[in-house]
Design a protein around this motif. Sequence first.
Motif, PDB file in Angstrom:
ATOM      1  N   ASN A 181       0.822  -1.209   0.000  1.00 18.78           N
ATOM      2  CA  ASN A 181       0.000   0.000   0.000  1.00 18.78           C
ATOM      3  C   ASN A 181       0.857   1.262   0.000  1.00 18.78           C
ATOM      4  O   ASN A 181       0.569   2.224  -0.717  1.00 18.78           O
ATOM      5  N   ALA A 182       1.914   1.257   0.809  1.00 21.68           N
ATOM      6  CA  ALA A 182       2.803   2.420   0.856  1.00 21.68           C
ATOM      7  C   ALA A 182       3.496   2.619  -0.489  1.00 21.68           C
ATOM      8  O   ALA A 182       3.685   3.760  -0.938  1.00 21.68           O
ATOM      9  N   TRP A 183       3.868   1.506  -1.134  1.00 18.24           N
ATOM     10  CA  TRP A 183       4.526   1.598  -2.442  1.00 18.24           C
ATOM     11  C   TRP A 183       3.578   2.166  -3.491  1.00 18.24           C
ATOM     12  O   TRP A 183       3.958   3.026  -4.287  1.00 18.24           O
ATOM     13  N   ARG A 184       2.336   1.695  -3.475  1.00 14.58           N
ATOM     14  CA  ARG A 184       1.357   2.183  -4.438  1.00 14.58           C
ATOM     15  C   ARG A 184       1.084   3.671  -4.238  1.00 14.58           C
ATOM     16  O   ARG A 184       0.896   4.418  -5.201  1.00 14.58           O
ATOM     17  N   LYS A 185       1.050   4.108  -2.981  1.00 17.60           N
ATOM     18  CA  LYS A 185       0.857   5.529  -2.714  1.00 17.60           C
ATOM     19  C   LYS A 185       2.030   6.347  -3.242  1.00 17.60           C
ATOM     20  O   LYS A 185       1.841   7.436  -3.803  1.00 17.60           O
ATOM     21  N   LYS A 186       3.229   5.817  -3.071  1.00 21.54           N
ATOM     22  CA  LYS A 186       4.416   6.497  -3.583  1.00 21.54           C
ATOM     23  C   LYS A 186       4.334   6.654  -5.096  1.00 21.54           C
ATOM     24  O   LYS A 186       4.649   7.729  -5.641  1.00 21.54           O
ATOM     25  N   LEU A 187       3.906   5.613  -5.780  1.00 22.85           N
ATOM     26  CA  LEU A 187       3.765   5.684  -7.233  1.00 22.85           C
ATOM     27  C   LEU A 187       2.688   6.684  -7.641  1.00 22.85           C
ATOM     28  O   LEU A 187       2.866   7.452  -8.590  1.00 22.85           O
TER      29      LEU A 187
ATOM     30  N   SER B 232       2.665  14.139  -9.838  1.00 23.78           N
ATOM     31  CA  SER B 232       3.611  15.234 -10.077  1.00 23.78           C
ATOM     32  C   SER B 232       4.091  15.244 -11.518  1.00 23.78           C
ATOM     33  O   SER B 232       4.294  16.317 -12.112  1.00 23.78           O
ATOM     34  N   MET B 233       4.262  14.056 -12.125  1.00 23.95           N
ATOM     35  CA  MET B 233       4.698  14.008 -13.521  1.00 23.95           C
ATOM     36  C   MET B 233       3.624  14.559 -14.447  1.00 23.95           C
ATOM     37  O   MET B 233       3.927  15.303 -15.392  1.00 23.95           O
ATOM     38  N   VAL B 234       2.367  14.197 -14.189  1.00 24.52           N
ATOM     39  CA  VAL B 234       1.263  14.700 -15.011  1.00 24.52           C
ATOM     40  C   VAL B 234       1.169  16.224 -14.903  1.00 24.52           C
ATOM     41  O   VAL B 234       0.939  16.929 -15.892  1.00 24.52           O
ATOM     42  N   ALA B 235       1.401  16.744 -13.704  1.00 27.81           N
ATOM     43  CA  ALA B 235       1.276  18.181 -13.474  1.00 27.81           C
ATOM     44  C   ALA B 235       2.270  18.999 -14.278  1.00 27.81           C
ATOM     45  O   ALA B 235       1.965  20.133 -14.692  1.00 27.81           O
ATOM     46  N   VAL B 236       3.458  18.442 -14.525  1.00 27.35           N
ATOM     47  CA  VAL B 236       4.507  19.248 -15.173  1.00 27.35           C
ATOM     48  C   VAL B 236       4.843  18.796 -16.590  1.00 27.35           C
ATOM     49  O   VAL B 236       5.611  19.481 -17.275  1.00 27.35           O
ATOM     50  N   PHE B 237       4.285  17.686 -17.059  1.00 29.31           N
ATOM     51  CA  PHE B 237       4.708  17.159 -18.359  1.00 29.31           C
ATOM     52  C   PHE B 237       4.494  18.184 -19.477  1.00 29.31           C
ATOM     53  O   PHE B 237       5.432  18.545 -20.198  1.00 29.31           O
ATOM     54  N   ASP B 238       3.273  18.664 -19.650  1.00 29.08           N
ATOM     55  CA  ASP B 238       2.995  19.622 -20.716  1.00 29.08           C
ATOM     56  C   ASP B 238       3.745  20.931 -20.495  1.00 29.08           C
ATOM     57  O   ASP B 238       4.130  21.604 -21.467  1.00 29.08           O
TER      58      ASP B 238
END
Length: 219
Positions: free
Chosen positions: A142-148, A154-160
């Motif tokens: 669960n902690a790993w999935r939250k990290k992902l 954050s990647m979606v927020a800055v990609f464009d």
Amino acid sequence: MSKLIKRNEILSVLEAALLPLDYVQAMWEGGAASFDRVDEWSDLDLQIVTDDERVEDARQVVEQALLKLSPFAIRYELPQPTWHGHYQVFITLEQASPFLMVDLVIMKASNPNRFLEPEIHGQAVVHFDKKGVTKAPPWDENAWRKKLADRLGSMVAVFDLFQPLVDKDIRRGRWLDALSFYQGMTLRPLVEALRMKYSPCHYNFHTRYIHLELPAEVV
């Protein structure tokens, strides 16, 4: 031409030198060996755990043992402090293949970060373990999935936002600048997102093992 030193020769010499030392607690292989992918081009990812105050002693023993096999071709020691908190040195031998680099990490017994999670690092090939220090830590899915999920957000927020960095240097004719931005701002996050889908435990490995872990058509 003399016969090249083989991987098993290096391992045998190091185990013989380290096993009798009471301050050396364990020795194991990671990397290709931990995924059962060793081939003629594999390097040797070697980890040992020592009593906290004996890291330097262990380093000297390892290097003296290697020098009995061959002079060093290249030796590079990571400056301290390292990102992972351990001592690390890279060594190639004059009488071994340049691909057979010894990537040595010496860990203090008090440092619990040992890269032993099989979900990420594969199954460690343990040569000896006197105190059970190579036991895999518990895995918190669960902690790993939250990290992902946080990382993907954050990647979606800055990609464009960052794609014009590639385009503007193409328009300027600055091809190396454009290539660098493409690698970092376009290709890397796209690969990372695909790895989250197909090999989530290696989401941050970039293209490492990508041909083995993603479908061929995706690659």
